[in-house]
Motif scaffolding. Sequence first.
Motif, mmCIF file in Angstrom:
data_model
loop_
_atom_site.group_PDB
_atom_site.id
_atom_site.type_symbol
_atom_site.label_atom_id
_atom_site.label_comp_id
_atom_site.label_asym_id
_atom_site.label_seq_id
_atom_site.Cartn_x
_atom_site.Cartn_y
_atom_site.Cartn_z
ATOM 1 N N LYS A 216 0.823 -1.207 0.000
ATOM 2 C CA LYS A 216 0.000 0.000 0.000
ATOM 3 C C LYS A 216 0.858 1.259 0.000
ATOM 4 C CE LYS A 216 -3.775 -0.236 0.031
ATOM 5 N NZ LYS A 216 -4.754 -0.262 -1.102
ATOM 6 N N ALA A 217 1.986 1.239 0.724
ATOM 7 C CA ALA A 217 2.888 2.386 0.707
ATOM 8 C C ALA A 217 3.445 2.614 -0.699
ATOM 9 C CB ALA A 217 4.024 2.173 1.713
ATOM 10 N N VAL A 218 3.842 1.531 -1.377
ATOM 11 C CA VAL A 218 4.343 1.653 -2.754
ATOM 12 C C VAL A 218 3.230 2.142 -3.682
ATOM 13 C CG1 VAL A 218 5.276 0.358 -4.707
ATOM 14 C CG2 VAL A 218 6.127 -0.080 -2.403
ATOM 15 N N GLU A 219 2.013 1.639 -3.478
ATOM 16 C CA GLU A 219 0.885 2.059 -4.326
ATOM 17 C C GLU A 219 0.594 3.548 -4.166
ATOM 18 O OE1 GLU A 219 -3.825 0.914 -5.147
ATOM 19 O OE2 GLU A 219 -2.781 0.215 -3.351
ATOM 20 N N ILE A 220 0.649 4.050 -2.946
ATOM 21 C CA ILE A 220 0.412 5.481 -2.717
ATOM 22 C C ILE A 220 1.451 6.311 -3.461
ATOM 23 C CG2 ILE A 220 0.455 7.299 -0.959
ATOM 24 C CD1 ILE A 220 -0.752 5.289 0.984
ATOM 25 N N LEU A 221 2.719 5.920 -3.355
ATOM 26 C CA LEU A 221 3.784 6.670 -4.023
ATOM 27 C C LEU A 221 3.624 6.636 -5.540
ATOM 28 C CD1 LEU A 221 6.869 5.605 -1.866
ATOM 29 C CD2 LEU A 221 5.661 7.789 -1.823
ATOM 30 N N ILE A 222 3.327 5.461 -6.094
ATOM 31 C CA ILE A 222 3.227 5.337 -7.551
ATOM 32 C C ILE A 222 2.015 6.095 -8.072
ATOM 33 C CG2 ILE A 222 2.828 3.716 -9.444
ATOM 34 C CD1 ILE A 222 4.489 1.678 -7.947
ATOM 35 N N VAL A 223 0.847 5.876 -7.469
ATOM 36 C CA VAL A 223 -0.373 6.529 -7.950
ATOM 37 C C VAL A 223 -0.274 8.042 -7.784
ATOM 38 C CG1 VAL A 223 -2.854 6.767 -7.567
ATOM 39 C CG2 VAL A 223 -1.813 4.509 -7.561
ATOM 40 N N GLY A 224 0.208 8.496 -6.621
ATOM 41 C CA GLY A 224 0.356 9.931 -6.415
ATOM 42 C C GLY A 224 1.366 10.550 -7.363
ATOM 43 N N GLY A 225 2.503 9.876 -7.569
ATOM 44 C CA GLY A 225 3.528 10.418 -8.472
ATOM 45 C C GLY A 225 3.069 10.467 -9.917
ATOM 46 N N VAL A 246 -5.360 11.951 -4.520
ATOM 47 C CA VAL A 246 -5.526 10.722 -5.304
ATOM 48 C C VAL A 246 -4.655 9.606 -4.736
ATOM 49 C CG1 VAL A 246 -5.205 9.685 -7.581
ATOM 50 C CG2 VAL A 246 -6.172 11.970 -7.385
ATOM 51 N N GLY A 247 -3.420 9.954 -4.333
ATOM 52 C CA GLY A 247 -2.557 8.940 -3.744
ATOM 53 C C GLY A 247 -3.118 8.385 -2.449
ATOM 54 N N LEU A 248 -3.617 9.269 -1.584
ATOM 55 C CA LEU A 248 -4.179 8.804 -0.312
ATOM 56 C C LEU A 248 -5.511 8.092 -0.493
ATOM 57 C CD1 LEU A 248 -3.401 11.870 1.998
ATOM 58 C CD2 LEU A 248 -2.176 9.696 1.860
ATOM 59 N N SER A 249 -6.181 8.334 -1.612
ATOM 60 C CA SER A 249 -7.491 7.701 -1.817
ATOM 61 C C SER A 249 -7.391 6.193 -1.938
ATOM 62 C CB SER A 249 -8.160 8.275 -3.072
ATOM 63 O OG SER A 249 -7.485 7.862 -4.255
ATOM 64 N N VAL A 250 -6.218 5.670 -2.311
ATOM 65 C CA VAL A 250 -6.080 4.217 -2.455
ATOM 66 C C VAL A 250 -6.096 3.526 -1.104
ATOM 67 C CG1 VAL A 250 -4.753 4.537 -4.574
ATOM 68 C CG2 VAL A 250 -3.543 4.226 -2.413
ATOM 69 N N VAL A 251 -5.968 4.297 -0.004
ATOM 70 C CA VAL A 251 -6.015 3.696 1.320
ATOM 71 C C VAL A 251 -7.384 3.087 1.584
ATOM 72 C CG1 VAL A 251 -5.896 4.209 3.788
ATOM 73 C CG2 VAL A 251 -4.227 5.198 2.235
ATOM 74 N N ILE A 252 -8.442 3.742 1.077
ATOM 75 C CA ILE A 252 -9.805 3.268 1.297
ATOM 76 C C ILE A 252 -10.300 2.642 0.005
ATOM 77 C CG2 ILE A 252 -12.093 3.875 2.139
ATOM 78 C CD1 ILE A 252 -10.936 6.388 3.290
ATOM 79 N N PRO A 253 -10.304 1.331 -0.111
ATOM 80 C CA PRO A 253 -10.742 0.697 -1.366
ATOM 81 C C PRO A 253 -12.185 1.066 -1.686
ATOM 82 C CG PRO A 253 -9.649 -0.892 0.075
ATOM 83 C CD PRO A 253 -9.883 0.341 0.892
ATOM 84 N N TYR A 254 -12.460 1.223 -2.972
ATOM 85 C CA TYR A 254 -13.783 1.484 -3.533
ATOM 86 C C TYR A 254 -14.299 2.881 -3.166
ATOM 87 C CZ TYR A 254 -13.486 -3.615 -3.480
ATOM 88 O OH TYR A 254 -13.040 -4.900 -3.610
ATOM 89 N N ILE A 255 -14.194 3.276 -1.914
ATOM 90 C CA ILE A 255 -14.763 4.542 -1.477
ATOM 91 C C ILE A 255 -13.850 5.705 -1.838
ATOM 92 C CG2 ILE A 255 -15.624 5.824 0.526
ATOM 93 C CD1 ILE A 255 -16.151 3.152 1.887
ATOM 94 N N ILE A 288 -5.587 6.238 -15.074
ATOM 95 C CA ILE A 288 -4.778 6.009 -13.878
ATOM 96 C C ILE A 288 -5.515 5.102 -12.899
ATOM 97 C CG2 ILE A 288 -3.787 7.127 -11.845
ATOM 98 C CD1 ILE A 288 -3.169 9.537 -13.621
ATOM 99 N N GLN A 289 -6.799 5.379 -12.675
ATOM 100 C CA GLN A 289 -7.577 4.552 -11.759
ATOM 101 C C GLN A 289 -7.714 3.124 -12.288
ATOM 102 O OE1 GLN A 289 -8.560 5.214 -8.792
ATOM 103 N NE2 GLN A 289 -8.199 7.413 -8.688
ATOM 104 N N ALA A 290 -7.911 2.977 -13.602
ATOM 105 C CA ALA A 290 -8.059 1.641 -14.186
ATOM 106 C C ALA A 290 -6.761 0.845 -14.083
ATOM 107 C CB ALA A 290 -8.506 1.756 -15.644
ATOM 108 N N LEU A 291 -5.624 1.492 -14.375
ATOM 109 C CA LEU A 291 -4.341 0.798 -14.262
ATOM 110 C C LEU A 291 -4.032 0.443 -12.817
ATOM 111 C CD1 LEU A 291 -2.140 2.841 -16.781
ATOM 112 C CD2 LEU A 291 -3.119 0.560 -17.091
ATOM 113 N N ASP A 292 -4.422 1.308 -11.909
ATOM 114 C CA ASP A 292 -4.200 1.008 -10.496
ATOM 115 C C ASP A 292 -5.006 -0.216 -10.073
ATOM 116 O OD1 ASP A 292 -3.519 1.341 -7.710
ATOM 117 O OD2 ASP A 292 -5.492 2.241 -7.441
ATOM 118 N N GLY A 293 -6.283 -0.244 -10.429
ATOM 119 C CA GLY A 293 -7.136 -1.345 -9.985
ATOM 120 C C GLY A 293 -6.884 -2.656 -10.701
ATOM 121 N N ASN A 294 -6.480 -2.608 -11.981
ATOM 122 C CA ASN A 294 -6.378 -3.832 -12.778
ATOM 123 C C ASN A 294 -4.946 -4.317 -13.005
ATOM 124 O OD1 ASN A 294 -9.314 -4.226 -13.734
ATOM 125 N ND2 ASN A 294 -8.921 -2.099 -14.238
#
Length: 358
Positions: A216-225, A246-255, A288-294
């Motif tokens: 999750k820490a790596v995901e926040i950095l990648i999505v935010g960057g 947007v980076g912090l939003s990945v902490v809460i899935p779906y919402i 970005i959201q699609a690549l993050d989720g899939n």
Amino acid sequence: MVRILRGIAHKYFSDDEAVILFLLLVGGVLAIIFFGAMLAPVIASVIIAFILQGLVTRLTQWGVPELLSITGVFVVFMGTLAGFLFGLMPLVWTQLASLATEAPRIFREMRTYLELLPEQYPNLISIEAVNDFYHQVAAEAGNLTQWLVSFSLGSIPDLLGLLIYLVLVPILVFFFLKDRRQILRAIARLLPSQRPMMSQIWQEVNQQCANYVRGKAVEILIVGGVTFVTFKILGVPYAALLSLLVGLSVVIPYIGAAVVTLPVAMIALFAFGWGSHFIWVMVAYGIIQALDGNVLVPLLFSEVNNLHPVVIIIAVLFFGGIWGLWGVFFAIPLATMVKAVFAAWPVHPEPLPGRRGQ
């Protein structure tokens, strides 16, 4: 009633290890609830050390001496922390203050857009509903502006608390990394020598939580960057602030993704209006959201047990209500821990009624 309680005790608490584990879980929850604010630097340091330990382990597996691995990872952590505090946070704060000053103009333009909706969809939207929505949003914006002013005027105690964190947390992180084995051995001495259930739960939770938290820490950095670079290329204003959201939003899935989409769309709309530029921004954000989720999530969390979306949402609401932002961040690991505890908990069948007297 006594017979029911005796049956529950026999079924779930006949094992001494189960009783000890239950007391430890209850004691840990109560300690965090009542002493969480006092022990916040220690808890934060444990979490950070837990995240960094994966890098230390990986370096030692590659043949790097352990002390050198710990020192190198700690230096990288301090550099990242300094870049966040002195590079990103001032930029985000400046953009947040600029957004607060631009809020009246944005709301005037928003009202112009909203007033067109009753004319286009008279059967669905009324002018009264538009006015009520506008006044609610304007009131919330006024509260945000007032909070910014009060924060800037009375932030000295918060700055002192931040300085304490900046001094204590790095020191604690270093010693938690350096003396991890001694600390774990000291805790193990307090537990029963024979603890197969605790060992099973610890192994599963350690693996699942480690994979989740570090991923999750790596995901926040990648999505935010990636969001920051994309928004800067497209000329979106407040790119640093939006990319942080947007980076912090990945902490809460779906919402999280659903909530953050609204400010992204609003700022892009008021910056570029209805047109191709706005469409390009939203398409890029959707990609970005699609690549993050899939792509990114399956790649980072392939070893994490999947939980049902309903379980995830309930865990976010429950643990977030108890422990705030930390509870939201660790909702999935905590739900995984609860699942592991239930799976490993010893259950003894109740004796048959005809054999009680034998």
